[in-house]
Design a protein around this motif. Structure first.
Motif, mmCIF file in Angstrom:
data_model
loop_
_atom_site.group_PDB
_atom_site.id
_atom_site.type_symbol
_atom_site.label_atom_id
_atom_site.label_comp_id
_atom_site.label_asym_id
_atom_site.label_seq_id
_atom_site.Cartn_x
_atom_site.Cartn_y
_atom_site.Cartn_z
ATOM 1 N N GLY A 1 -8.640 4.941 -9.283
ATOM 2 C CA GLY A 1 -9.633 4.643 -10.311
ATOM 3 C C GLY A 1 -9.934 3.154 -10.316
ATOM 4 N N SER A 2 -10.529 2.670 -11.390
ATOM 5 C CA SER A 2 -10.919 1.261 -11.440
ATOM 6 C C SER A 2 -9.707 0.339 -11.405
ATOM 7 C CB SER A 2 -11.761 0.993 -12.691
ATOM 8 O OG SER A 2 -11.059 1.372 -13.869
ATOM 9 N N TRP A 3 -8.660 0.654 -12.172
ATOM 10 C CA TRP A 3 -7.501 -0.222 -12.253
ATOM 11 C C TRP A 3 -6.672 -0.165 -10.977
ATOM 12 C CZ3 TRP A 3 -6.008 -4.519 -13.463
ATOM 13 C CH2 TRP A 3 -4.766 -4.895 -13.988
ATOM 14 N N GLY A 4 -6.498 1.016 -10.416
ATOM 15 C CA GLY A 4 -5.782 1.123 -9.153
ATOM 16 C C GLY A 4 -6.479 0.381 -8.032
ATOM 17 N N THR A 5 -7.800 0.475 -7.997
ATOM 18 C CA THR A 5 -8.573 -0.234 -6.972
ATOM 19 C C THR A 5 -8.455 -1.748 -7.157
ATOM 20 O OG1 THR A 5 -10.133 1.619 -6.913
ATOM 21 C CG2 THR A 5 -10.851 -0.452 -5.921
ATOM 22 N N ALA A 6 -8.540 -2.204 -8.412
ATOM 23 C CA ALA A 6 -8.441 -3.646 -8.677
ATOM 24 C C ALA A 6 -7.067 -4.192 -8.286
ATOM 25 C CB ALA A 6 -8.716 -3.918 -10.154
ATOM 26 N N LEU A 7 -6.007 -3.479 -8.618
ATOM 27 C CA LEU A 7 -4.668 -3.937 -8.244
ATOM 28 C C LEU A 7 -4.481 -3.909 -6.729
ATOM 29 C CD1 LEU A 7 -2.394 -2.324 -10.998
ATOM 30 C CD2 LEU A 7 -3.063 -4.723 -10.765
ATOM 31 N N SER A 8 -5.116 -2.961 -6.059
ATOM 32 C CA SER A 8 -5.068 -2.928 -4.587
ATOM 33 C C SER A 8 -5.699 -4.183 -4.002
ATOM 34 C CB SER A 8 -5.792 -1.685 -4.062
ATOM 35 O OG SER A 8 -5.139 -0.504 -4.464
ATOM 36 N N ILE A 9 -6.780 -4.644 -4.613
ATOM 37 C CA ILE A 9 -7.450 -5.859 -4.147
ATOM 38 C C ILE A 9 -6.528 -7.066 -4.313
ATOM 39 C CG2 ILE A 9 -9.365 -7.449 -4.631
ATOM 40 C CD1 ILE A 9 -11.068 -4.940 -5.283
ATOM 41 N N VAL A 10 -5.834 -7.149 -5.452
ATOM 42 C CA VAL A 10 -4.876 -8.251 -5.661
ATOM 43 C C VAL A 10 -3.805 -8.232 -4.571
ATOM 44 C CG1 VAL A 10 -3.116 -9.190 -7.210
ATOM 45 C CG2 VAL A 10 -5.246 -8.294 -8.168
ATOM 46 N N LEU A 11 -3.256 -7.063 -4.307
ATOM 47 C CA LEU A 11 -2.192 -6.939 -3.307
ATOM 48 C C LEU A 11 -2.707 -7.281 -1.913
ATOM 49 C CD1 LEU A 11 -0.623 -3.641 -4.665
ATOM 50 C CD2 LEU A 11 0.498 -5.877 -4.625
ATOM 51 N N ALA A 12 -3.925 -6.839 -1.599
ATOM 52 C CA ALA A 12 -4.504 -7.156 -0.288
ATOM 53 C C ALA A 12 -4.740 -8.650 -0.151
ATOM 54 C CB ALA A 12 -5.808 -6.385 -0.089
ATOM 55 N N ASP A 13 -5.198 -9.297 -1.229
ATOM 56 C CA ASP A 13 -5.401 -10.743 -1.200
ATOM 57 C C ASP A 13 -4.090 -11.483 -0.913
ATOM 58 O OD1 ASP A 13 -8.075 -10.462 -1.713
ATOM 59 O OD2 ASP A 13 -7.963 -11.024 -3.824
ATOM 60 N N ASN A 14 -2.977 -10.871 -1.290
ATOM 61 C CA ASN A 14 -1.671 -11.483 -1.052
ATOM 62 C C ASN A 14 -1.112 -11.142 0.330
ATOM 63 O OD1 ASN A 14 -1.808 -12.580 -3.573
ATOM 64 N ND2 ASN A 14 -0.326 -11.214 -4.521
ATOM 65 N N GLY A 15 -1.914 -10.469 1.143
ATOM 66 C CA GLY A 15 -1.517 -10.197 2.513
ATOM 67 C C GLY A 15 -0.729 -8.925 2.727
ATOM 68 N N ASP B 1 0.083 -4.854 3.142
ATOM 69 C CA ASP B 1 -0.493 -3.653 3.749
ATOM 70 C C ASP B 1 -0.602 -2.608 2.644
ATOM 71 O OD1 ASP B 1 -1.049 -1.308 5.093
ATOM 72 O OD2 ASP B 1 0.654 -1.410 6.459
ATOM 73 N N VAL B 2 -1.835 -2.326 2.196
ATOM 74 C CA VAL B 2 -2.037 -1.519 0.990
ATOM 75 C C VAL B 2 -2.560 -0.131 1.342
ATOM 76 C CG1 VAL B 2 -3.145 -1.417 -1.269
ATOM 77 C CG2 VAL B 2 -2.561 -3.640 -0.279
ATOM 78 N N ARG B 3 -1.917 0.884 0.756
ATOM 79 C CA ARG B 3 -2.338 2.275 0.925
ATOM 80 C C ARG B 3 -2.762 2.795 -0.441
ATOM 81 N NH1 ARG B 3 1.742 4.942 4.992
ATOM 82 N NH2 ARG B 3 1.625 3.440 6.702
ATOM 83 N N LEU B 4 -4.049 3.052 -0.610
ATOM 84 C CA LEU B 4 -4.611 3.484 -1.895
ATOM 85 C C LEU B 4 -4.776 5.001 -1.881
ATOM 86 C CD1 LEU B 4 -5.876 2.849 -4.654
ATOM 87 C CD2 LEU B 4 -8.032 2.347 -3.464
ATOM 88 N N TRP B 5 -4.009 5.678 -2.721
ATOM 89 C CA TRP B 5 -4.004 7.149 -2.717
ATOM 90 C C TRP B 5 -4.918 7.728 -3.794
ATOM 91 C CZ3 TRP B 5 -2.220 10.578 -6.582
ATOM 92 C CH2 TRP B 5 -2.221 11.928 -6.201
ATOM 93 N N THR B 6 -5.691 8.749 -3.403
ATOM 94 C CA THR B 6 -6.463 9.571 -4.322
ATOM 95 C C THR B 6 -6.237 11.019 -3.947
ATOM 96 O OG1 THR B 6 -8.701 10.247 -4.975
ATOM 97 C CG2 THR B 6 -8.467 9.230 -2.797
ATOM 98 N N HIS B 7 -6.303 11.916 -4.925
ATOM 99 C CA HIS B 7 -6.124 13.334 -4.593
ATOM 100 C C HIS B 7 -7.419 13.960 -4.081
ATOM 101 C CE1 HIS B 7 -7.703 13.584 -8.719
ATOM 102 N NE2 HIS B 7 -8.122 14.791 -8.408
#
Length: 345
Positions: free
Chosen positions: A10-24, A26-32
């Motif tokens: 969702g919006s918050w999961g996607t935003a936190l993924s962006i923060v983690l990616a900015d920190n270098g 390896d991000v795996r964003l899961w949706t059902h």
């Protein structure tokens, strides 16, 4: 850098993924939903939920087992109503023990369990001290644009909180630590109730005086209930308390404010939820807090009024009149009693 799974696109999961990616990381964003994962991987956009470009090091998965394979941390950002089911799935498929951090804000109606309690109840490898929570005043829309944001991470184990702090902190996303898990989780959940009320106030056409009073007295209710459940009253003066209240009660970015605004304009709850198209956590949390207040014998008149609007078809104007006609009292008597009990002279 770490390999991290973010559960909930969702919006918050996607935003936190962006923060983690900015920190270098390896991000795996899961949706059902397979179609959502395909959209993210093909376009690096998640149009329904967040207007932001998604970094290429974020890969989306719809198969949970693949998403969490060999990760060092799992960030749970699903709606609270899905937490228990997702944990049951994780319990079956996890072959190792990654750090679990949750950023979901809610209380489970019926059981009245906080998200951390649900997680360790459903997952055999984890105890309460293994779980970390992230909360604070943080609109996903602003986080996705790298606008300055400050949050708190909390665990009863200091090393877990420091791990989460290091995982997320960067030049636009500042992270503090805390050991008051109860206060952090309750502040993040209960503020959604008051945000519904703030939206209703604006929808009715009331001004800043009314909303200021609502936020202030709402904070008193949150503090009363939180302190009765073991939280430090001082936690509610920090980011996950008054900070989250301000941002959620005053901005159209807030899903709960928008839902309340529609209720104040005369829409029925079913109509509001249908038009929103996304989870409004404050609705479920109002039901849980109403139950909590009765069991703890805590006076929560704003929460009671919102419960009557949401579930007993009272009109917002009726509830406002009821609140304004309450018996006169000393403003700080109840808060002073809690502070005296927690911090005796």
């Amino acid at each position: 850098m770490s390999k991290v799974a973010v559960l909930g696109a969702g919006s918050w999961g996607t935003a936190l993924s962006i923060v983690l990616a900015d920190n270098g990381h390896d991000v795996r964003l899961w949706t059902h939903r397979k179609e959502q994962a395909d959209e993210i991987n093909a376009t690096y956009r998640n149009e329904k939920y967040l207007d932001a470009d998604i970094p290429e090091q974020i890969k989306s998965f719809y198969e949970l087992e693949k998403a969490v394979d060999d990760v060092s941390a799992v960030i749970m950002v699903t709606p609270t109503k899905a937490i228990r089911d997702v944990c049951k799935q994780l319990n079956k498929i996890l072959k190792h023990k990654p750090v679990i951090i949750h950023a979901s804000k809610g209380i489970e109606p019926g059981s009245l369990k906080r998200v951390s309690q649900v997680i360790c109840e459903e997952m055999n490898q984890y105890n309460y001290e293994d779980i970390t929570v992230l909360s604070g005043p943080s609109h996903a829309e602003e986080v996705g644009k790298r606008q300055p944001t400050t949050v708190t991470v909390s665990s009863v184990t200091g090393s877990n909180a420091e791990f989460a702090q290091d995982l997320f902190i960067n030049k636009s996303f500042r992270v503090y630590t805390s050991t008051d898990m109860v206060g952090i989780e309750l502040g993040g959940a209960l503020k959604n109730i008051i945000a519904l009320g703030a939206g209703i106030s604006d929808g009715l056409g009331y001004g800043d005086n009314a909303k200021s009073a609502l936020i202030t007295r709402g904070l008193a209710e949150i503090t009363r209930l939180g302190a009765s459940l073991g939280a430090s009253p001082l936690t509610f003066l920090g980011l996950p308390g008054v900070g989250d209240l301000i941002v959620t009660c005053t901005s159209p970015h807030s899903r709960n404010w928008r839902a309340g605004n529609m209720l104040g304009k005369g829409y029925k709850l079913d109509e509001v939820l249908e038009q929103m198209g996304m989870v409004v956590e404050g609705v479920r949390t109002t039901k849980a807090a109403h139950q909590f207040a009765k069991e703890q014998q805590i006076e929560m008149p704003i929460t009671e009024g919102l419960y009557q609007i949401l579930f007993n078809e009272k009109t917002p104007k009726e509830v406002v009149e009821q609140l304004m006609r309450r018996d006169k009292r000393e403003e700080m008597d109840d808060i002073s009693a809690f502070l005296s009990a927690k911090f005796p002279q």
